[in-house]
Write an enzyme that holds these catalytic residues in place. Structure first.
Site, mmCIF file in Angstrom:
data_model
loop_
_atom_site.group_PDB
_atom_site.id
_atom_site.type_symbol
_atom_site.label_atom_id
_atom_site.label_comp_id
_atom_site.label_asym_id
_atom_site.label_seq_id
_atom_site.Cartn_x
_atom_site.Cartn_y
_atom_site.Cartn_z
ATOM 1 N N CYS A 1 -4.647 -1.669 -1.819
ATOM 2 C CA CYS A 1 -4.819 -0.256 -2.042
ATOM 3 C C CYS A 1 -5.638 -0.388 -3.148
ATOM 4 C CB CYS A 1 -3.335 0.472 -2.426
ATOM 5 S SG CYS A 1 -3.390 2.143 -3.139
ATOM 6 N N ASN A 2 -6.844 0.313 -3.036
ATOM 7 C CA ASN A 2 -7.722 0.590 -4.246
ATOM 8 C C ASN A 2 -7.153 1.383 -5.368
ATOM 9 O OD1 ASN A 2 -10.823 -0.468 -3.295
ATOM 10 N ND2 ASN A 2 -9.621 0.179 -1.438
ATOM 11 N N THR A 3 -6.516 2.495 -5.034
ATOM 12 C CA THR A 3 -5.991 3.463 -6.042
ATOM 13 C C THR A 3 -4.936 2.700 -6.835
ATOM 14 O OG1 THR A 3 -6.230 5.152 -4.186
ATOM 15 C CG2 THR A 3 -5.076 5.804 -6.126
ATOM 16 N N ASP B 1 1.071 -1.177 0.080
ATOM 17 C CA ASP B 1 0.069 0.115 0.079
ATOM 18 C C ASP B 1 0.762 1.356 0.191
ATOM 19 O OD1 ASP B 1 -2.435 1.717 0.202
ATOM 20 O OD2 ASP B 1 -2.158 1.682 2.333
ATOM 21 N N SER B 2 0.167 2.410 -0.268
ATOM 22 C CA SER B 2 1.028 3.481 0.133
ATOM 23 C C SER B 2 1.423 3.944 1.503
ATOM 24 C CB SER B 2 0.266 4.879 -0.493
ATOM 25 O OG SER B 2 -1.190 4.991 0.240
ATOM 26 N N TYR C 1 -1.133 8.301 -2.399
ATOM 27 C CA TYR C 1 -1.197 8.072 -3.831
ATOM 28 C C TYR C 1 -2.484 8.798 -4.415
ATOM 29 C CZ TYR C 1 1.845 4.212 -4.175
ATOM 30 O OH TYR C 1 3.139 3.403 -4.209
ATOM 31 N N GLY C 2 -3.593 8.850 -3.607
ATOM 32 C CA GLY C 2 -5.027 9.712 -3.968
ATOM 33 C C GLY C 2 -5.053 10.658 -4.839
ATOM 34 N N CYS D 1 -11.146 2.658 -0.129
ATOM 35 C CA CYS D 1 -9.784 3.017 0.214
ATOM 36 C C CYS D 1 -9.424 2.408 1.446
ATOM 37 C CB CYS D 1 -9.603 4.678 0.314
ATOM 38 S SG CYS D 1 -7.930 4.784 1.135
ATOM 39 N N THR D 2 -8.313 1.477 1.436
ATOM 40 C CA THR D 2 -8.161 0.796 2.417
ATOM 41 C C THR D 2 -7.708 1.430 3.756
ATOM 42 O OG1 THR D 2 -5.748 0.778 1.775
ATOM 43 C CG2 THR D 2 -7.507 -1.178 0.656
ATOM 44 N N HIS D 3 -7.439 2.575 3.578
ATOM 45 C CA HIS D 3 -7.158 3.307 4.727
ATOM 46 C C HIS D 3 -8.643 3.585 5.645
ATOM 47 C CE1 HIS D 3 -3.324 4.508 3.496
ATOM 48 N NE2 HIS D 3 -2.924 5.083 4.552
HETATM 49 N N1 DGL Z 1 -4.940 3.191 0.839
HETATM 50 C C1 DGL Z 1 -5.089 3.632 -0.680
HETATM 51 C C2 DGL Z 1 -6.146 3.218 -1.280
HETATM 52 O O1 DGL Z 1 -6.641 2.182 -1.049
HETATM 53 C C3 DGL Z 1 -4.592 4.951 -1.068
HETATM 54 C C4 DGL Z 1 -4.367 6.201 0.059
HETATM 55 C C5 DGL Z 1 -3.477 7.158 -0.334
HETATM 56 O O2 DGL Z 1 -2.127 6.945 -0.388
HETATM 57 O O3 DGL Z 1 -3.916 8.137 -1.001
HETATM 58 O O4 DGL Z 1 -6.694 3.769 -2.079
#
Ligand code: DGL
Length: 267
Positions: free
Chosen positions: A77-79, A13-14, A45-46, A191-193
């Site tokens: 990470c979805n992104t 992930d990021s 990443y977003g 978003c996994t966060h």
């Molecule tokens: N956790 C990431 C996701 O699932 C990205 C968060 C980020 O770096 O902006 O999209």
């Protein structure tokens, strides 16, 4: 091909978001050796462009696979998944599991047929999101909102910092204030966060909402793809790899330990 028992699962992930994917996977496969890699030098990443993510993610995963020889990689990470999954799959010779925005479970769960997709800006604008909605929620209204602040909130929470409740309120208002938002009953945490701050989102919500995400499905997918493979006899300490180790990363060590990640290393 026989897989060595100590060959790890690699989560990528990021930042710390992938821990929401790691947790259910560890519950299902408790003895799996874990490498958790966070691209702290590229975080977040977003707010990046598709081109930046498409260049960065396959290159990093290539280096990680070369160094740690995992049996399977999870883009937690979805992104990164919605932008770079096909390229990563083509480049690696191990199974790669991606994180798909939980639009199908959201459409299944929604009784009002209005659901929200809360992700990063980069994720919610992906055509992949529209394809999932057309496939699984054609009879629903799908509202979408990107929140970079909520990503930062999750990172701050795991560093043990005080949290501003307005951030979760604003993120939900981004969905609830859209036309149809008054009927929204379900939110896909795309978003996994965001599952890491689900309690804060629930507390900030003006009425009860159902939050769904893909962690359990990914754990089942990992178990399926590794069935019949040997694992160590006992749980081994996991390793957290960061592309940049700084003071902020050091403050994550307590949270990382609670996910079984006992060591921090730089890539
Ligand atoms: N956790 C990431 C996701 O699932 C990205 C968060 C980020 O770096 O902006 O999209």
């Amino acid at each position: 091909m026989t897989v060595a028992p100590n060959a790890p699962l690699l989560f990528f992930d990021s930042g710390v978001g992938g821990l929401s994917i790691l947790a259910p996977a560890r519950a299902m496969l408790p003895n799996a050796p874990i490498i958790y890699a966070a691209d702290s030098a590229g975080f977040p990443y977003g707010t990046k462009s598709e081109a930046e993510i498409a260049a960065r993610v396959p290159a990093l995963l290539g280096r990680l696979v070369e160094r740690y020889r995992p049996r399977l990689a999870v883009i937690a990470c979805n992104t990164a998944s919605t932008i770079a999954l096909p390229v990563v799959r083509a480049a690696l010779d191990i199974p790669v599991v991606g994180t798909v925005p939980a639009i199908k479970p959201a459409a299944l769960a929604s009784r009002t047929r209005v659901f929200g997709v809360l992700g990063t800006d980069a994720t919610v604008r992906q055509p992949y999101v529209d394809r999932l909605a057309a496939e699984h929620g054609a009879d629903c209204i799908m509202l979408r909102h990107g929140s970079a602040a909520l990503v930062q909130l999750a990172e701050a929470k795991l560093r043990g910092e005080p949290l501003n409740p307005q951030i979760a309120r604003d993120a939900l208002a981004g969905l609830l204030d859209q036309p149809g938002g008054d009927r929204m009953d379900t939110v896909a945490l795309a978003c996994t966060h965001f599952p890491l701050v689900e309690a804060e989102l629930a507390a900030a919500s003006p009425r009860p909402l159902t939050f769904v995400h893909g962690g359990d499905g990914i754990a089942r997918r990992i178990a399926y793809l590794t069935q019949g493979q040997a694992w160590p006899a006992a749980p081994a300490p996991g390793i957290a790899i960061f592309t940049r180790v700084d003071a902020g990363v050091e403050r994550l060590s307590g949270a990382l330990r609670s996910y079984g990640l006992d060591r921090i290393e730089a890539l």
